[in-house]
Each structure stands twice: as C-alpha cells, then as structure tokens.
Write a protein that holds these residues in place. Structure first.
Motif, PDB file in Angstrom:
ATOM      1  N   VAL A  20     -41.794  22.876 -17.873  1.00 54.71           N
ATOM      2  CA  VAL A  20     -41.790  24.205 -18.537  1.00 54.71           C
ATOM      3  C   VAL A  20     -40.620  24.933 -18.162  1.00 54.71           C
ATOM      4  CG1 VAL A  20     -43.218  26.532 -18.881  1.00 54.71           C
ATOM      5  CG2 VAL A  20     -44.287  24.078 -18.904  1.00 54.71           C
ATOM      6  N   LEU A  21     -40.435  25.018 -16.955  1.00 58.77           N
ATOM      7  CA  LEU A  21     -39.385  25.633 -16.316  1.00 58.77           C
ATOM      8  C   LEU A  21     -37.829  25.325 -16.906  1.00 58.77           C
ATOM      9  CD1 LEU A  21     -37.856  28.060 -14.608  1.00 58.77           C
ATOM     10  CD2 LEU A  21     -38.035  26.316 -12.696  1.00 58.77           C
ATOM     11  N   ALA A  22     -38.003  23.636 -16.877  1.00 57.67           N
ATOM     12  CA  ALA A  22     -36.583  23.072 -17.355  1.00 57.67           C
ATOM     13  C   ALA A  22     -36.310  23.389 -18.768  1.00 57.67           C
ATOM     14  CB  ALA A  22     -36.743  21.791 -17.177  1.00 57.67           C
ATOM     15  N   LYS A  23     -37.319  23.673 -19.799  1.00 57.52           N
ATOM     16  CA  LYS A  23     -37.450  24.008 -20.974  1.00 57.52           C
ATOM     17  C   LYS A  23     -37.011  25.388 -21.328  1.00 57.52           C
ATOM     18  CE  LYS A  23     -39.674  23.591 -25.639  1.00 57.52           C
ATOM     19  NZ  LYS A  23     -40.739  23.117 -26.080  1.00 57.52           N
ATOM     20  N   ALA A  24     -37.553  26.197 -20.390  1.00 59.97           N
ATOM     21  CA  ALA A  24     -37.026  27.619 -20.374  1.00 59.97           C
ATOM     22  C   ALA A  24     -35.769  27.884 -20.216  1.00 59.97           C
ATOM     23  CB  ALA A  24     -38.240  28.334 -19.742  1.00 59.97           C
ATOM     24  N   ALA A  25     -35.215  26.983 -19.167  1.00 56.84           N
ATOM     25  CA  ALA A  25     -33.854  27.270 -18.714  1.00 56.84           C
ATOM     26  C   ALA A  25     -32.870  26.473 -19.477  1.00 56.84           C
ATOM     27  CB  ALA A  25     -33.737  26.818 -17.262  1.00 56.84           C
ATOM     28  N   GLY A  26     -33.361  25.452 -20.588  1.00 56.45           N
ATOM     29  CA  GLY A  26     -32.512  24.731 -20.944  1.00 56.45           C
ATOM     30  C   GLY A  26     -31.845  23.662 -20.042  1.00 56.45           C
ATOM     31  N   LEU A  27     -32.256  23.213 -19.210  1.00 56.21           N
ATOM     32  CA  LEU A  27     -31.797  22.244 -18.201  1.00 56.21           C
ATOM     33  C   LEU A  27     -32.700  20.983 -18.538  1.00 56.21           C
ATOM     34  CD1 LEU A  27     -31.477  24.391 -15.236  1.00 56.21           C
ATOM     35  CD2 LEU A  27     -29.566  23.474 -17.005  1.00 56.21           C
ATOM     36  N   HIS A  28     -32.506  19.793 -18.047  1.00 54.34           N
ATOM     37  CA  HIS A  28     -33.060  18.522 -17.777  1.00 54.34           C
ATOM     38  C   HIS A  28     -33.979  18.585 -16.833  1.00 54.34           C
ATOM     39  CE1 HIS A  28     -33.858  14.401 -17.470  1.00 54.34           C
ATOM     40  NE2 HIS A  28     -33.544  14.158 -18.764  1.00 54.34           N
ATOM     41  N   PRO A  29     -35.494  18.315 -16.976  1.00 55.08           N
ATOM     42  CA  PRO A  29     -36.527  18.391 -15.856  1.00 55.08           C
ATOM     43  C   PRO A  29     -36.172  17.582 -14.528  1.00 55.08           C
ATOM     44  CG  PRO A  29     -37.475  17.535 -18.116  1.00 55.08           C
ATOM     45  CD  PRO A  29     -35.847  17.754 -18.411  1.00 55.08           C
ATOM     46  N   ASN A  30     -35.216  16.281 -14.733  1.00 59.68           N
ATOM     47  CA  ASN A  30     -34.568  15.907 -13.489  1.00 59.68           C
ATOM     48  C   ASN A  30     -33.977  16.854 -12.645  1.00 59.68           C
ATOM     49  OD1 ASN A  30     -36.135  13.525 -14.025  1.00 59.68           O
ATOM     50  ND2 ASN A  30     -34.308  12.185 -14.541  1.00 59.68           N
ATOM     51  N   ALA A  31     -33.136  17.630 -13.337  1.00 58.63           N
ATOM     52  CA  ALA A  31     -31.933  18.737 -12.731  1.00 58.63           C
ATOM     53  C   ALA A  31     -33.064  19.649 -11.844  1.00 58.63           C
ATOM     54  CB  ALA A  31     -31.345  19.024 -13.656  1.00 58.63           C
ATOM     55  N   VAL A  32     -34.263  20.170 -12.518  1.00 59.04           N
ATOM     56  CA  VAL A  32     -34.886  21.238 -11.791  1.00 59.04           C
ATOM     57  C   VAL A  32     -35.794  20.650 -10.815  1.00 59.04           C
ATOM     58  CG1 VAL A  32     -36.861  22.625 -12.307  1.00 59.04           C
ATOM     59  CG2 VAL A  32     -34.725  22.659 -13.958  1.00 59.04           C
ATOM     60  N   GLN A  33     -36.522  19.402 -10.760  1.00 58.02           N
ATOM     61  CA  GLN A  33     -37.212  18.691  -9.822  1.00 58.02           C
ATOM     62  C   GLN A  33     -36.255  18.518  -8.596  1.00 58.02           C
ATOM     63  OE1 GLN A  33     -40.211  18.290  -9.522  1.00 58.02           O
ATOM     64  NE2 GLN A  33     -40.019  17.093  -7.497  1.00 58.02           N
ATOM     65  N   ARG A  36     -35.735  21.636  -6.855  1.00 57.22           N
ATOM     66  CA  ARG A  36     -36.905  21.983  -6.112  1.00 57.22           C
ATOM     67  C   ARG A  36     -37.233  21.243  -4.869  1.00 57.22           C
ATOM     68  NH1 ARG A  36     -41.982  23.443 -10.197  1.00 57.22           N
ATOM     69  NH2 ARG A  36     -41.193  25.500 -10.859  1.00 57.22           N
ATOM     70  N   SER A  37     -36.772  19.954  -5.204  1.00 60.71           N
ATOM     71  CA  SER A  37     -37.149  19.080  -3.895  1.00 60.71           C
ATOM     72  C   SER A  37     -36.232  19.009  -2.704  1.00 60.71           C
ATOM     73  CB  SER A  37     -37.254  17.563  -4.343  1.00 60.71           C
ATOM     74  OG  SER A  37     -36.199  17.085  -4.846  1.00 60.71           O
ATOM     75  N   GLY A  38     -35.055  19.605  -3.195  1.00 65.74           N
ATOM     76  CA  GLY A  38     -33.897  19.628  -2.276  1.00 65.74           C
ATOM     77  C   GLY A  38     -32.959  18.587  -2.141  1.00 65.74           C
ATOM     78  N   LYS A  39     -33.279  17.290  -3.032  1.00 68.24           N
ATOM     79  CA  LYS A  39     -32.433  16.275  -3.435  1.00 68.24           C
ATOM     80  C   LYS A  39     -30.987  16.871  -3.893  1.00 68.24           C
ATOM     81  CE  LYS A  39     -32.246  11.931  -5.556  1.00 68.24           C
ATOM     82  NZ  LYS A  39     -33.193  11.130  -6.551  1.00 68.24           N
ATOM     83  N   THR A  40     -30.911  17.796  -4.588  1.00 73.76           N
ATOM     84  CA  THR A  40     -29.699  18.586  -4.971  1.00 73.76           C
ATOM     85  C   THR A  40     -29.577  19.750  -4.203  1.00 73.76           C
ATOM     86  OG1 THR A  40     -29.801  17.607  -7.480  1.00 73.76           O
ATOM     87  CG2 THR A  40     -28.225  19.535  -6.973  1.00 73.76           C
ATOM     88  N   THR A  41     -28.587  19.603  -3.581  1.00 76.14           N
ATOM     89  CA  THR A  41     -28.075  20.873  -2.682  1.00 76.14           C
ATOM     90  C   THR A  41     -27.013  21.874  -3.261  1.00 76.14           C
ATOM     91  OG1 THR A  41     -26.515  19.615  -1.439  1.00 76.14           O
ATOM     92  CG2 THR A  41     -29.014  19.732  -0.567  1.00 76.14           C
ATOM     93  N   ASP A  42     -26.209  21.438  -4.336  1.00 74.78           N
ATOM     94  CA  ASP A  42     -25.170  22.312  -4.862  1.00 74.78           C
ATOM     95  C   ASP A  42     -25.383  22.406  -6.348  1.00 74.78           C
ATOM     96  OD1 ASP A  42     -22.966  23.533  -5.206  1.00 74.78           O
ATOM     97  OD2 ASP A  42     -21.524  21.543  -5.603  1.00 74.78           O
ATOM     98  N   ILE A  43     -25.678  23.772  -6.803  1.00 74.00           N
ATOM     99  CA  ILE A  43     -25.992  24.196  -7.993  1.00 74.00           C
ATOM    100  C   ILE A  43     -24.787  24.932  -8.637  1.00 74.00           C
ATOM    101  CG2 ILE A  43     -27.420  26.106  -7.193  1.00 74.00           C
ATOM    102  CD1 ILE A  43     -29.199  25.895  -9.277  1.00 74.00           C
TER     103      ILE A  43
END
Length: 76
Positions: A20-33, A36-43
């Motif tokens: 839901v957040l990814a859709k609202a933000a226009g981002l891929h769900p994997n990017a949001v996940q 959230r999980s800390g796997k991606t540290t640069d945004i």
C-alpha cells in the motif's frame, strides 16, 4: 537524523502495508521493504519525499521566519 530514521518515525502508528505504501509513493514494493528492513541504507531525496507524502508529510526548509516548501506538487 538520517533519512532512514526519519522514515521510521513517520511510519510509527501508520499501519500501511509495504504494498500500500509503495503504491501510494509510486515506488516498487521491494524498494520500500528494503528501506524498512535496513537492507538499503542510501535513499534518493525524491524517494524520501514520495514516501513522506504517502504518510501525509510535506518537507520545507526553514530559516528564521522564512519557510520554503520543497518540491510542492508531484515528485518525479
């Protein structure tokens, strides 16, 4: 605070799912996940703004009494 910490604070009390957040933000769900999980540290700032808006926030620069909205409207 790092952008990651700000994102965590914005999502407190907001029970939006990753999809839901990814859709609202226009981002891929994997990017949001990954954020959230800390796997991606640069945004990217544009991604941060999209997620912030999906949570109902706007960003503005403040200096004294001067307030400048950041990228009001759509963020590509």
């Amino acid at each position: 605070l790092a952008l990651q910490e700000l994102l965590a604070s914005m999502s407190e009390g907001d029970e939006k799912s990753v999809r839901v957040l990814a859709k609202a933000a226009g981002l891929h769900p994997n990017a949001v996940q990954n954020l959230r999980s800390g796997k991606t540290t640069d945004i990217k700032l544009t991604s941060f703004l999209k997620i912030a808006r999906a949570h109902g926030y706007e960003l503005e620069l403040v200096k004294g009494r001067k307030h400048i909205p950041v990228a009001r409207g759509s963020v590509n």
